[in-house]
Motif scaffolding. Structure first.
Motif, PDB file in Angstrom:
ATOM      1  N   THR A   1       0.839  -1.201   0.000  1.00 53.66           N
ATOM      2  CA  THR A   1       0.000   0.000   0.000  1.00 53.66           C
ATOM      3  C   THR A   1       0.878   1.256   0.000  1.00 53.66           C
ATOM      4  OG1 THR A   1      -1.602  -1.229   1.285  1.00 53.66           O
ATOM      5  CG2 THR A   1      -1.900   1.148   1.212  1.00 53.66           C
ATOM      6  N   ILE A   2       1.881   1.259   0.878  1.00 55.62           N
ATOM      7  CA  ILE A   2       2.753   2.449   0.946  1.00 55.62           C
ATOM      8  C   ILE A   2       3.477   2.631  -0.389  1.00 55.62           C
ATOM      9  CG2 ILE A   2       4.775   3.450   2.077  1.00 55.62           C
ATOM     10  CD1 ILE A   2       3.880   2.012   4.632  1.00 55.62           C
ATOM     11  N   TYR A   3       3.939   1.522  -0.945  1.00 57.56           N
ATOM     12  CA  TYR A   3       4.678   1.607  -2.210  1.00 57.56           C
ATOM     13  C   TYR A   3       3.780   2.151  -3.327  1.00 57.56           C
ATOM     14  CZ  TYR A   3       7.752   0.438  -6.036  1.00 57.56           C
ATOM     15  OH  TYR A   3       8.556   0.521  -7.129  1.00 57.56           O
ATOM     16  N   ILE A   4       2.561   1.587  -3.406  1.00 58.16           N
ATOM     17  CA  ILE A   4       1.658   1.994  -4.488  1.00 58.16           C
ATOM     18  C   ILE A   4       1.237   3.451  -4.314  1.00 58.16           C
ATOM     19  CG2 ILE A   4      -0.669   1.615  -5.434  1.00 58.16           C
ATOM     20  CD1 ILE A   4      -0.167  -1.387  -5.008  1.00 58.16           C
ATOM     21  N   VAL A   5       0.928   3.837  -3.080  1.00 55.94           N
ATOM     22  CA  VAL A   5       0.511   5.228  -2.849  1.00 55.94           C
ATOM     23  C   VAL A   5       1.678   6.183  -3.164  1.00 55.94           C
ATOM     24  CG1 VAL A   5      -0.167   6.881  -1.054  1.00 55.94           C
ATOM     25  CG2 VAL A   5      -1.299   4.678  -1.189  1.00 55.94           C
ATOM     26  N   GLY A   6       2.882   5.804  -2.731  1.00 54.91           N
ATOM     27  CA  GLY A   6       4.068   6.627  -3.010  1.00 54.91           C
ATOM     28  C   GLY A   6       4.285   6.780  -4.506  1.00 54.91           C
ATOM     29  N   THR A   7       4.151   5.661  -5.216  1.00 47.67           N
ATOM     30  CA  THR A   7       4.302   5.703  -6.673  1.00 47.67           C
ATOM     31  C   THR A   7       3.217   6.566  -7.300  1.00 47.67           C
ATOM     32  OG1 THR A   7       5.148   3.456  -6.558  1.00 47.67           O
ATOM     33  CG2 THR A   7       4.522   4.247  -8.716  1.00 47.67           C
ATOM     34  N   ALA A   8       1.986   6.389  -6.811  1.00 44.14           N
ATOM     35  CA  ALA A   8       0.856   7.146  -7.373  1.00 44.14           C
ATOM     36  C   ALA A   8       1.086   8.645  -7.221  1.00 44.14           C
ATOM     37  CB  ALA A   8      -0.440   6.727  -6.681  1.00 44.14           C
ATOM     38  N   LEU A   9       1.576   9.048  -6.047  1.00 45.37           N
ATOM     39  CA  LEU A   9       1.814  10.481  -5.824  1.00 45.37           C
ATOM     40  C   LEU A   9       2.920  10.999  -6.738  1.00 45.37           C
ATOM     41  CD1 LEU A   9       1.541  10.697  -1.932  1.00 45.37           C
ATOM     42  CD2 LEU A   9      -0.044  11.629  -3.619  1.00 45.37           C
ATOM     43  N   ALA A  10       3.972  10.184  -6.884  1.00 35.92           N
ATOM     44  CA  ALA A  10       5.081  10.595  -7.753  1.00 35.92           C
ATOM     45  C   ALA A  10       4.601  10.724  -9.191  1.00 35.92           C
ATOM     46  CB  ALA A  10       6.210   9.581  -7.666  1.00 35.92           C
ATOM     47  N   ILE A  11       3.810   9.744  -9.621  1.00 33.51           N
ATOM     48  CA  ILE A  11       3.362   9.763 -11.017  1.00 33.51           C
ATOM     49  C   ILE A  11       2.338  10.877 -11.233  1.00 33.51           C
ATOM     50  CG2 ILE A  11       1.972   8.429 -12.665  1.00 33.51           C
ATOM     51  CD1 ILE A  11       3.737   6.041 -11.804  1.00 33.51           C
ATOM     52  N   ALA A  12       1.490  11.108 -10.239  1.00 34.46           N
ATOM     53  CA  ALA A  12       0.508  12.189 -10.383  1.00 34.46           C
ATOM     54  C   ALA A  12       1.221  13.534 -10.529  1.00 34.46           C
ATOM     55  CB  ALA A  12      -0.427  12.207  -9.180  1.00 34.46           C
TER      56      ALA A  12
ATOM     57  N   LEU B   1      12.494  -6.788 -11.382  1.00 34.58           N
ATOM     58  CA  LEU B   1      12.034  -5.564 -12.048  1.00 34.58           C
ATOM     59  C   LEU B   1      10.604  -5.719 -12.562  1.00 34.58           C
ATOM     60  CD1 LEU B   1      15.233  -4.397 -13.956  1.00 34.58           C
ATOM     61  CD2 LEU B   1      14.265  -3.473 -11.865  1.00 34.58           C
ATOM     62  N   TRP B   2      10.296  -6.895 -13.101  1.00 33.60           N
ATOM     63  CA  TRP B   2       8.922  -7.117 -13.592  1.00 33.60           C
ATOM     64  C   TRP B   2       7.921  -7.112 -12.442  1.00 33.60           C
ATOM     65  CZ3 TRP B   2       6.868  -6.284 -18.010  1.00 33.60           C
ATOM     66  CH2 TRP B   2       7.614  -6.443 -19.181  1.00 33.60           C
ATOM     67  N   GLU B   3       8.305  -7.762 -11.352  1.00 40.32           N
ATOM     68  CA  GLU B   3       7.405  -7.777 -10.192  1.00 40.32           C
ATOM     69  C   GLU B   3       7.183  -6.364  -9.673  1.00 40.32           C
ATOM     70  OE1 GLU B   3       8.854 -12.096  -8.519  1.00 40.32           O
ATOM     71  OE2 GLU B   3       9.176 -10.316  -7.315  1.00 40.32           O
ATOM     72  N   ASN B   4       8.283  -5.615  -9.625  1.00 40.33           N
ATOM     73  CA  ASN B   4       8.178  -4.249  -9.152  1.00 40.33           C
ATOM     74  C   ASN B   4       7.363  -3.398 -10.113  1.00 40.33           C
ATOM     75  OD1 ASN B   4       9.202  -2.853  -6.842  1.00 40.33           O
ATOM     76  ND2 ASN B   4      10.050  -1.428  -8.330  1.00 40.33           N
ATOM     77  N   MET B   5       7.512  -3.743 -11.398  1.00 41.35           N
ATOM     78  CA  MET B   5       6.761  -3.004 -12.424  1.00 41.35           C
ATOM     79  C   MET B   5       5.259  -3.174 -12.194  1.00 41.35           C
ATOM     80  SD  MET B   5       7.477  -1.107 -14.981  1.00 41.35           S
ATOM     81  CE  MET B   5       6.443  -0.243 -16.136  1.00 41.35           C
ATOM     82  N   PHE B   6       4.876  -4.344 -11.729  1.00 35.59           N
ATOM     83  CA  PHE B   6       3.467  -4.609 -11.448  1.00 35.59           C
ATOM     84  C   PHE B   6       2.948  -3.616 -10.405  1.00 35.59           C
ATOM     85  CE2 PHE B   6       0.357  -6.759  -8.700  1.00 35.59           C
ATOM     86  CZ  PHE B   6      -0.624  -7.073  -9.633  1.00 35.59           C
ATOM     87  N   LEU B   7       3.731  -3.453  -9.338  1.00 35.27           N
ATOM     88  CA  LEU B   7       3.331  -2.498  -8.295  1.00 35.27           C
ATOM     89  C   LEU B   7       3.374  -1.069  -8.827  1.00 35.27           C
ATOM     90  CD1 LEU B   7       5.173  -3.832  -5.093  1.00 35.27           C
ATOM     91  CD2 LEU B   7       2.790  -4.095  -5.701  1.00 35.27           C
ATOM     92  N   THR B   8       4.416  -0.801  -9.627  1.00 34.84           N
ATOM     93  CA  THR B   8       4.545   0.559 -10.168  1.00 34.84           C
ATOM     94  C   THR B   8       3.385   0.877 -11.110  1.00 34.84           C
ATOM     95  OG1 THR B   8       6.923   0.181 -10.085  1.00 34.84           O
ATOM     96  CG2 THR B   8       6.202   2.163 -11.186  1.00 34.84           C
ATOM     97  N   LEU B   9       2.984  -0.132 -11.909  1.00 34.93           N
ATOM     98  CA  LEU B   9       1.865   0.104 -12.824  1.00 34.93           C
ATOM     99  C   LEU B   9       0.580   0.333 -12.038  1.00 34.93           C
ATOM    100  CD1 LEU B   9       2.422  -2.392 -15.780  1.00 34.93           C
ATOM    101  CD2 LEU B   9       2.507   0.090 -15.837  1.00 34.93           C
ATOM    102  N   ALA B  10       0.411  -0.449 -10.968  1.00 31.14           N
ATOM    103  CA  ALA B  10      -0.773  -0.239 -10.122  1.00 31.14           C
ATOM    104  C   ALA B  10      -0.749   1.194  -9.591  1.00 31.14           C
ATOM    105  CB  ALA B  10      -0.786  -1.238  -8.976  1.00 31.14           C
ATOM    106  N   GLY B  11       0.438   1.627  -9.140  1.00 36.88           N
ATOM    107  CA  GLY B  11       0.589   3.003  -8.669  1.00 36.88           C
ATOM    108  C   GLY B  11       0.356   3.989  -9.802  1.00 36.88           C
ATOM    109  N   GLY B  12       0.794   3.602 -11.004  1.00 33.84           N
ATOM    110  CA  GLY B  12       0.632   4.469 -12.178  1.00 33.84           C
ATOM    111  C   GLY B  12      -0.832   4.700 -12.510  1.00 33.84           C
ATOM    112  N   ILE B  13      -1.617   3.627 -12.439  1.00 30.75           N
ATOM    113  CA  ILE B  13      -3.057   3.750 -12.756  1.00 30.75           C
ATOM    114  C   ILE B  13      -3.727   4.658 -11.721  1.00 30.75           C
ATOM    115  CG2 ILE B  13      -5.229   2.457 -12.854  1.00 30.75           C
ATOM    116  CD1 ILE B  13      -3.467   0.108 -13.996  1.00 30.75           C
TER     117      ILE B  13
END
Lengths: 223, 427
Positions: free
Chosen positions: B21-32, B335-347
């Motif tokens: 959750t922290i990772y996805i939210v952090g990514t989401a904020l960065a991407i936003a 990297l692929w696994e992390n990409m999954f979380l990053t993409l979730a954060g991206g969406i």
């Protein structure tokens, strides 16, 4: 019988800034195809180091290791990985199942790193059938007992049909009943499939049941 | 293989809910934050409706005239004389449109109704519709014959037409009064965004609707500005410089100049006040630094989190290595696994971007308005059009940001973890 594992003058020294520890000292060892060998000795005598070196998980400081007639000296990461994948299967004391994968996916792990491997699921199911766990394929490791987890680990070790199985205290975390089951399983793999098994153990009864016992003390073979 | 990685990533996500959750939210904020930044620049610089030809459009507005006695006269607009004798005659322009600058909003009324509407009006010529690609929903733009005859024709935006008449179709043929002069509506165009100053209008009329359209208080200074469509900016500039020389030679040393002009629409967007010391590279550098900061700060935080998780996964990686995985293969897996979380954060980040753009449009407009000659008036709706927000370039940009963030945050911790000896974490 042909030699499947050959160690020539193998030494292993662990160095830190202040201390130098000799874990293995000029070890020579020949293990034949189809043998079930036990390695015994007190804690810290170098048993696990020896097993790691045979398993190509660690490199000797000096000396050479040959598996199935192929020397491991000078091999790069990719070639070592391939040799491990094709030749060796590991059974660890703490099972080391991947907690995020199901039983079936855990057993499939060695096959996904084998180039051109097909029917991975079928092979994994066969291996699980062999260890009597075909009814637990979709369980997660956390849902298994210790004995079941070690059976899954054995299925994973044999799924790629390796010639050599290296077992590091496979019954170390199990009660006597489960230990008996696991030993029976290892013996059947040795007898029925002709696999070479090298087992580190502290248990003299388990060791006596194998073809040969090799004793270690302070990094040296002792007779 | 990638499916397996994503399957495992899903399991990791379920088993490490707090971390994920922290990772996805952090990514989401960065991407936003980076996507909002990217959208601001996309709106400023990319070809969006109806300014599809932005990269070929050049603008001319302010003029400086120096008399023989050294007196310098400046004006934000030039005379009809220059529009007609210089700009309309440019050989290297595909189209030139002149328009009269009339600041502020005008009053629009409908005969028989007491309602009053405030509208943004542009007085221009027919070439304007060649440079700005309006989509006409009903009717048509005023014709060249109507322009030349000074007919009181008017085209209106669809939003305004719907507000006044209920629909675009109902507006065509109707008469409206703008600043107490009657016009017949001949067409309805789809309104663009107020963020696009070259094309944002409510009503457009021919500048010939006033019989004094060609008069001015000075031979050079006046009420006009121009949009020029050209594929040959160098040729166009050279023609204008030739005119300066010709003018100087025929006016006893009187000199005229359009400082730093014609300016491309892109430069105009980045330097709206036409500052003399504007340096494109320093603007690019500054924006690159801002973007990098927006990415590096969260990447460092995420990297720390991943490093912590890699410690916990050392055992798994060692098991995989012992069964034949190479370091390279495992690196790709992580990297692929992390990409999954990053993409979730991206969406989630993209959704957050659109929510922010929707909810904080004033802030966004202020950001762009400072650089885009905005009219901050309550009558103007500051909306971003769908083609600005949902442009493929924005999605591709967000995806690229995901990839970069993923690499920045995961590569070093993963590489470090994979360099550990296998036996270190195996007992």
């Amino acid at each position: 019988m042909s030699t499947i594992i050959k160690l020539t003058d193998v030494s292993k020294i662990y160095r830190t800034k202040t201390i130098e520890t000799q874990a293995l000292d000029s070890v020579n060892l020949d293990i034949n195809t189809g043998e079930f060998v036990s390695i015994m000795g007190p804690s810290g005598c170098g048993k696990s180091t020896l097993l790691n070196i045979i398993g190509l998980l660690d490199k000797p400081t000096t000396g050479t290791v040959e598996l199935c007639g192929r020397t491991a000296e000078g091999l790069k990461d990719k070639a070592l990985a391939r040799l491990r994948n094709e030749t060796l299967g590991f059974v660890f004391q703490s099972f080391h199942l991947i907690p995020t994968l199901s039983v079936l996916d855990n057993v499939t792990v060695p096959l996904i790193y084998r180039p051109g491997s097909r029917n991975n699921r079928k092979l994994a199911l066969e291996a699980l059938d062999k260890v009597g766990l075909s009814h637990r394929v979709h369980h997660m490791p956390s849902q298994l007992s210790g004995g079941q987890a070690q059976r899954v680990a054995i299925a994973r070790a044999i799924v790629g049909n390796p010639s050599i199985v290296l077992a590091d205290e496979p019954c170390g975390n199990l009660d006597s009943k489960m230990s008996g089951e696991i030993m029976d399983l290892l013996h059947s793999l040795n007898r029925e499939d002709g696999r070479t098994i090298v087992m580190v153990t502290h248990n003299e009864d388990q060791a006596r049941a194998t073809d040969r016992i090799i004793h270690f003390f302070d990094g040296r073979r002792v007779e | 293989m990638i499916t397996t990685h994503f399957k495992q990533a899903w399991q990791l996500l379920r088993q490490n809910k707090l971390f994920s959750t922290i990772y996805i939210v952090g990514t989401a904020l960065a991407i936003a934050s980076t996507t909002i930044f990217a959208i601001i620049y996309y709106v400023k610089l990319a070809p969006v409706y109806p300014e599809y030809k932005r990269h070929q459009i050049y603008t001319v507005s302010n003029i400086e005239v120096e008399d023989t006695d050294g007196m310098l006269m400046g004006s934000p607009s030039f005379s009809y004389n220059l529009l007609d004798n210089l700009f309309y005659k440019l050989d290297n322009a595909e189209a030139v449109s002149g328009y009269i600058v009339e600041p502020g909003l005008k009053v629009l009324t409908v005969p028989g109704s007491e309602k009053v509407y405030e509208v943004m009006k542009r007085r221009t010529d027919t070439k304007y519709f060649k440079i700005i690609d309006y989509e006409f929903i009903a009717g048509r733009p005023f014709s060249q014959a109507e322009f030349e005859s000074g007919a009181r024709k008017l085209v209106v935006s669809d939003r305004m037409a719907e507000k006044i008449f209920g629909s675009a179709e109902a507006a065509v043929g109707k008469t409206v009064s703008v600043d107490f002069s009657d016009y017949e509506i001949c067409g309805v165009f789809r309104e663009g965004s107020a963020l696009n100053s070259m094309s944002y209008n409510h009503v457009i009329t021919p500048y010939t609707d006033d019989e004094n359209y060609n008069s001015s208080y000075d031979e050079c200074c006046g009420r006009y500005q121009a949009l020029i469509l050209t594929d040959n900016p160098d040729g166009m500039t050279s023609e204008i410089e030739d005119y300066y020389q010709k003018y100087k030679s025929t006016h006893e040393g009187r000199e005229l100049v359009f400082p730093n002009q014609p300016r491309s629409a892109v430069i105009r967007a980045l330097n709206p006040r036409n500052d003399e010391d504007f340096d494109l590279m320093s603007v690019v550098r500054l924006n690159f630094l801002i973007l990098l900061t927006l990415l590096i700060v969260p990447a460092l935080n995420l990297s720390g989190m991943i490093a912590g998780r890699m410690d916990a996964r050392n055992e798994e990686l060692s098991v995989r290595k012992s069964f034949g995985a190479t370091s390279r293969r495992l690196l790709s897996q992580v990297l692929w696994e992390n990409m999954f979380l990053t993409l979730a954060g991206g969406i989630i980040g993209l959704c957050l971007t659109y929510l922010t753009l929707y909810a904080a449009s004033d802030f966004i407009v202020a950001s762009i308005g400072a650089a885009g000659q905005m009219w901050m008036d309550s009558a103007i709706e500051m909306h971003l059009t769908p083609d600005m927000m949902f442009a493929p370039a924005v999605f591709v940009g967000a995806l690229l940001i995901c990839v970069v963030l993923n690499l920045m945050s995961a590569l070093i911790p993963a590489w470090h973890a994979l360099r550990q000896p296998i036996v270190k974490s195996m007992k």
